[in-house]
Design an enzyme around this catalytic site. Structure first.
Site, PDB file in Angstrom:
ATOM      1  N   LYS A   1      -2.178  -6.139  38.515  1.00 23.94           N
ATOM      2  CA  LYS A   1      -2.835  -5.213  37.597  1.00 23.94           C
ATOM      3  C   LYS A   1      -4.357  -5.340  37.655  1.00 23.94           C
ATOM      4  O   LYS A   1      -5.078  -4.395  37.375  1.00 23.94           O
ATOM      5  CB  LYS A   1      -2.364  -5.447  36.160  1.00 23.94           C
ATOM      6  CG  LYS A   1      -0.851  -5.390  35.952  1.00 23.94           C
ATOM      7  CD  LYS A   1      -0.257  -4.038  36.268  1.00 23.94           C
ATOM      8  CE  LYS A   1       1.118  -3.830  35.662  1.00 23.94           C
ATOM      9  NZ  LYS A   1       2.200  -4.628  36.250  1.00 23.94           N
TER      10      LYS A   1
HETATM   11  C1  LIG Z   1       3.522  -4.300  36.625  1.00 19.32           C
HETATM   12  C2  LIG Z   1       4.196  -5.204  37.574  1.00 19.32           C
HETATM   13  C3  LIG Z   1       5.162  -4.731  38.465  1.00 19.32           C
HETATM   14  C4  LIG Z   1       5.650  -3.306  38.461  1.00 19.32           C
HETATM   15  O1  LIG Z   1       4.649  -2.402  38.884  1.00 19.32           O
HETATM   16  P1  LIG Z   1       4.781  -0.852  38.497  1.00 19.32           P
HETATM   17  O2  LIG Z   1       3.516  -0.240  38.973  1.00 19.32           O
HETATM   18  O3  LIG Z   1       4.904  -0.820  36.997  1.00 19.32           O
HETATM   19  O4  LIG Z   1       5.986  -0.332  39.169  1.00 19.32           O
HETATM   20  C5  LIG Z   1       5.690  -5.620  39.376  1.00 19.32           C
HETATM   21  N1  LIG Z   1       5.317  -6.916  39.397  1.00 19.32           N
HETATM   22  C6  LIG Z   1       4.387  -7.400  38.542  1.00 19.32           C
HETATM   23  C7  LIG Z   1       4.046  -8.843  38.608  1.00 19.32           C
HETATM   24  C8  LIG Z   1       3.784  -6.570  37.612  1.00 19.32           C
HETATM   25  O5  LIG Z   1       2.871  -7.057  36.768  1.00 19.32           O
END
Ligand SMILES: *Cc1c(COP(=O)(O)O)cnc(C)c1O
Length: 495
Positions: free
Chosen positions: A112
């Site tokens: 993120k």
């Molecule tokens: C948010 C997240 C995901 C999923 O990603 P999306 O874009 O919501 O599909 C997978 N792994 C981790 C560690 C995340 O923080």
């Protein structure tokens, strides 16, 4: 060429990129999508010579066309700096024809950070460009990682406030402590009695609530979103797929123009949608492998063409993927419906009213870029153990879901193109599940003892993000019911 953005549910809603970033969600509840998909010119040699920042500038300027090059450069420089613990920002780790794209080197050690370290800058820049002097209040639902990354990005940014809602009891110990220790006079963290879907649906309702909007306007405030429903989060995520391809060309692992496959551990469908957009822009990608955990609503969708959220919600060891309503799938639906907003709206309305929708056969035929499968809890922990024993490399639970599904895909199809797996979190963020996969005998230890065990197992230095929370005081303790989220917002903002 100027790229404008339209709502997936009403094509008469049309805004510039900076307006789309500011608004987050379209006023009709739809998601903003580019009216035309920009095209990358296919100069792979040039791409392979760019560092992360240059790649970001080249790719983002194709989408965010009403930002000047100087503005974008400024945002990029402020975002991709020493907050990341490696100068390359992200890197590839090869194991046997599979490359893990490590997207967790930012301040909060999950992928993120790749987008949330730049979103606040894109947003404040957008406010200035559009003459908006309202205070921007970021409303965020988190399955665990977005919340911390968004707060880290927006903490003490002038002209902004941020409220994060997370499922109490539905995130890892490290994730929760990271959020509850967040400093900053403009941040508020709230646990809810409910799951991520409850939080995300409530946030979407608040966005579309006209009375709330008026109340905010009277107080000189407006809402925006830091979730991947915001195009300002999606666009920075496209960058690293191009960057990864450039690095593979650079090291001679693929010839310029040769196809690769990409596997993405998926929750809200944002990260994999970014990979799909990269493909649509011309990146040589053959298959997009969508990996789910036991909340496998997407797997069933890719198999049957029916999306059905009416099922029990499971808490797994990959909590950031514990999601039954994948918001960004709406952008894919819009695309496979040949950009028909009325078709998209009907399906999304049906999802709200009955929890189900079914796409047409014609739409289904446009899904061939995707392969969906899932990993059980047992398979996930076996995969952590396998990768560790075979390669001495420790992956987190989300990455392990992807890695296990990648093997299923290669086994099912016999395809062995170079495979990039999005590695979305540091194993330290999910230390308990990771250590227990490798050394089950340690399962009685405390969370911080497990972190020290992980350091010994992996040989990787404990990230600063973890050191920061060892002794940090808990600053937040609010818990409300999902129904009381609007009330909590009103109370905290004093409006
Ligand atoms: C948010 C997240 C995901 C999923 O990603 P999306 O874009 O919501 O599909 C997978 N792994 C981790 C560690 C995340 O923080």
């Amino acid at each position: 060429m100027q790229i404008m953005y339209r709502s997936t549910r009403d094509s008469s809603i049309r805004v510039t990129a900076s307006q789309a970033v500011l608004q987050g969600l379209a006023p009709d509840g739809g998601l903003f999508v580019p009216e035309e998909m920009p095209h990358f010119d296919g100069n792979w040699e040039a791409l392979s010579g760019w560092d992360y920042r240059e790649t970001a500038l080249q790719i983002m300027s194709l989408f965010l066309t009403d930002y000047t090059q100087e503005e974008l450069k400024g945002c990029i420089e402020k975002a991709y700096d020493s907050k990341f613990d490696i100068p390359e920002i992200t890197r590839l780790k090869e194991t046997d024809g599979v490359w893990y794209l490590e997207l967790f080197h930012g301040a909060t050690i999950a992928f993120k950070d790749m987008a949330l370290s730049i979103l606040p800058h894109l947003m404040t820049c957008a406010a200035a460009k559009n003459g908006v002097d309202d205070e921007i209040v970021i409303l965020t639902a988190t399955s665990g990682d977005t919340g911390k990354a968004a707060m880290a990005g927006f903490a003490d940014v002038p002209g902004t406030k941020i409220i994060v809602f997370y499922p109490k009891g539905g995130v890892s110990a490290v994730q929760e402590k990271q959020m509850l220790t967040q400093r900053g006079s403009n941040v508020h963290v709230v646990g809810i009695n409910g799951n991520f879907d409850d939080a995300q649906s409530a946030v979407k309702r608040i966005f579309s609530d006209a009375a709330m909007k008026d109340r905010m306007a009277e107080a000189g405030k407006r809402f925006s979103s830091a979730n991947s429903i915001n195009i300002g989060r999606l666009v920075p995520q496209i960058v690293y797929y191009f960057y990864a391809y450039g690095q593979l060309v650079r090291e001679g692992s693929v010839k310029p123009g040769d196809e690769i496959d990409i596997t993405v551990p998926t929750g809200n469908f944002g990260n994999i949608l970014a990979a799909y957009y990269a493909k649509q822009m011309g990146l040589p990608v053959k298959k997009l492998v969508c990996a789910s955990n036991e909340n496998k609503v997407l797997v069933d969708f890719f198999r049957t063409g029916a999306y059905d959220r009416n099922r029990s919600f499971k808490l797994t060891s990959s909590p950031s993927m514990d999601i039954l309503i994948s918001s960004n799938l709406e952008r894919l639906i819009f695309r496979i419906a040949r950009e028909k907003a009325d078709v998209t709206k009907k399906l999304m309305d049906s999802l709200v009213s009955s929890g189900v929708y079914r796409i047409t056969d014609e739409m289904y035929r446009n899904l061939t870029d995707f392969y969906g499968n899932y990993a059980t809890e047992e398979e996930t922990s076996e995969e952590i153990r396998r990768v560790y024993e075979q390669f001495g490399y420790v992956i987190d639970t989300h990455t392990a879901v992807a890695s296990a599904v990648c093997r299923k895909y290669q086994g099912d199809t016999g395809d062995h193109r170079p495979m990039v797996i999005a590695s979305t979190a540091s194993p330290y963020k999910f230390a308990r599940s990771v250590v227990c996969a490798v050394r089950p005998e340690l399962k009685k230890q405390s969370d911080f003892e497990l972190i020290d065990a992980l350091r010994e197992i992996s040989g990787i230095t404990v990230p600063q993000a973890i050191e920061d929370i060892r002794s940090a005081p808990v600053l937040h303790n609010t818990v409300v019911d999902a129904d009381d989220m609007p009330g909590e917002i009103v109370r905290w903002l004093h409006i």
